[in-house]
Enzyme design. Sequence first.
Site, PDB file in Angstrom:
ATOM      1  CE1 TYR A 145     -14.875-108.208  24.323  1.00 42.83           C
ATOM      2  CE2 TYR A 145     -15.186-108.831  22.029  1.00 42.83           C
ATOM      3  CZ  TYR A 145     -14.836-109.155  23.326  1.00 42.83           C
ATOM      4  OH  TYR A 145     -14.428-110.432  23.631  1.00 42.83           O
ATOM      5  NE  ARG A 157      -8.116-118.451  21.801  1.00 41.85           N
ATOM      6  CZ  ARG A 157      -8.789-117.534  21.108  1.00 41.85           C
ATOM      7  NH1 ARG A 157      -8.190-116.848  20.159  1.00 41.85           N
ATOM      8  NH2 ARG A 157     -10.065-117.289  21.377  1.00 41.85           N
ATOM      9  CG  ASP A 201     -18.584-115.627  22.384  1.00 44.66           C
ATOM     10  OD1 ASP A 201     -19.627-115.856  21.753  1.00 44.66           O
ATOM     11  OD2 ASP A 201     -17.910-114.601  22.198  1.00 44.66           O
ATOM     12  CG  ASP A 202     -13.200-117.727  22.395  1.00 44.60           C
ATOM     13  OD1 ASP A 202     -13.178-116.601  21.890  1.00 44.60           O
ATOM     14  OD2 ASP A 202     -12.944-117.938  23.592  1.00 44.60           O
ATOM     15  CE  LYS A 256     -16.602-111.977  24.020  1.00 44.44           C
ATOM     16  NZ  LYS A 256     -17.186-112.411  22.748  1.00 44.44           N
ATOM     17  CD  GLU A 273     -15.175-114.648  25.292  1.00 45.59           C
ATOM     18  OE1 GLU A 273     -14.755-114.353  24.164  1.00 45.59           O
ATOM     19  OE2 GLU A 273     -16.316-115.108  25.485  1.00 45.59           O
ATOM     20  CG  ASP A 274     -10.484-114.481  24.592  1.00 46.25           C
ATOM     21  OD1 ASP A 274     -11.139-115.006  23.673  1.00 46.25           O
ATOM     22  OD2 ASP A 274     -10.228-113.277  24.628  1.00 46.25           O
ATOM     23  CG  ASN A 331     -11.160-110.049  15.492  1.00 50.18           C
ATOM     24  OD1 ASN A 331     -11.287-109.187  14.636  1.00 50.18           O
ATOM     25  ND2 ASN A 331     -12.182-110.712  16.000  1.00 50.18           N
TER      26      ASN A 331
END
Length: 585
Positions: A133, A186, A299-300, A204, A276-277, A441
């Site tokens: 990851y 993103r 999750d973000d 993930k 996610e993202d 990150n």
Amino acid sequence: MAERGEGNGAATMAGVATGGVEDAYGEDRATEDQPITPWAVCVASGHSLLRDPRHNKGLSFTEKERDAHYLRGLLPPVVLPQEFQEKRLLQNVRQFQVPLQRYMALMDLQERNERLFYKLLIDNVEELLPVVYTPTVGEACQKYGSIFRRPQGLYISLKEKGRILEVLRNWPEKSIQVIVVTDGERILGLGDLGCQGMGIPVGKLALYTALGGVRPSACLPITIDVGTNNEDLLKDEFYIGLRQKRATGQEYSDLLDEFMAAIKQNYGQKVLVQFEDFANHNAFTLLEKYRANNLVFNDDIQGTAAVVLAGLIAAQKFVGGTLADHTFLFFGAGEAGTGIAELVALEISNQSKVPVEEARKKIWLLDSKGLIVSSRKDSLQPFKKRYAHEHEPVKDLLDAVKVIKPTALIGSAGVGQSFTKWVIEAMSSINERPIILALSNPTSRSECTAEQAYSWSKGRAIFGSGSPFDPVKYNDKLFVPAQANNAYIFPGFGLGVVISGAIRVKDEMILGAAEGLADQVTPEHVEKGLIYPPFSCIRKISANIAARVAAKAYDLGLASHLPRPKDLVKYAESCMYSPIYRSYR
């Protein structure tokens, strides 16, 4: 614990020995020492068995198994235990100097021997997590078209509009419990990677299995391809997605509506869909739109919030008091920053028995235009308005630190080196033990390094980061930086949802996950300066988080797996996927 039916045609598998105990997946569980007959052998030769990653054991097939399943001569004569295979593969992976080569080697292993892949990852999680990851997965996504070998998940593009249910039914596994989906807009801090964002759901879900024990066949990675605004990708001859600008507005909304409806129709309402993202403008909208009638989790927003809240709760073991005693300044007011802020406010509200509106007054946000204050309210996005407090406008982070006097500074803006020496020195002049969380990150976007935080604060900072940093020696003392990695939260959270059969995700369940992680920080960890427990015990951590989440689901009347187990921690542990090879007869 071994699971039955992990290959296609599992429902009609002949000769499977079962223990007659129904697990959280609604299937009979077979004990580890009970021999099974893999489905592939029933319909094909031993050659097919070697090509099936779920059943392939390579050189670990015994002499009896080689005779029984027509493997004689298809393998060298030596018989090796799984532990020796693991040792050899770890040595091979370590020989690669380039992280992306290590990533590709591990993905190849997952494709040919699933159980060995997960055993290697579980036993060496601290070393291999950055490979599987972040940060390596970011580079893998950037180059996904060039390194693409075979599909690892489902691709749903605008071409499939009106046929999404049909596409879902093409996926060979029918008993799905967790879906991770991205639209690639993103990806980490790397921006719009379009279809190549598939590396994120794949990574993930590998962690859902390795760290949380959700079985691989219950996991489904999905990428929704609505185009990309990344000109470099559109011009890249190896790009594997739609070559068009991103769809927006009603076209985008209709596709997502069809997707969510098809998920519920095909898999039922107990499938956890993890967004996610997604870009900020879609992430909040989608979560709010679907959370009332679907089992969804971002999750973000929620995962990041939970892991940061856990670190802040654990930090009280260093500074004393409660969260309500602190003033928080967030540098960054996107989905991560505002998500963390809201969860912190909810925790303060619960602890202090005050309205959440009152708790929000302890929290300040600063975005690209400066401090979020009431005079800016008319131009703010809805999720920022609740933090627009009465104050004079402040443009600069350093000035904001000086006037707000926060006890905790939390960065999530993706602006590298924004926590300057002057900012950290200002935090240190205000606080004996300043809490500095540089969460962005990848490493290049981190607000400061661990070394900078410790040296500029003269060793007094309680530091955490989104990217991994090596231990730092300052004034003959060794400091071990804490990584606020979402992998602490989402695998255990997902397991808790699965074992309880939860039908919705509520904020209380997110708070339960955060509190469960903070509880795993022992006095020994505090002595070492840690606000998170080491990843080496992540499965124990995940079981405890799962138990907290499941308990909240039962308390809220959202659990469907009845009756409620007496010991939820032990039950969570018993439901975890085991990568140990099984015996074939």
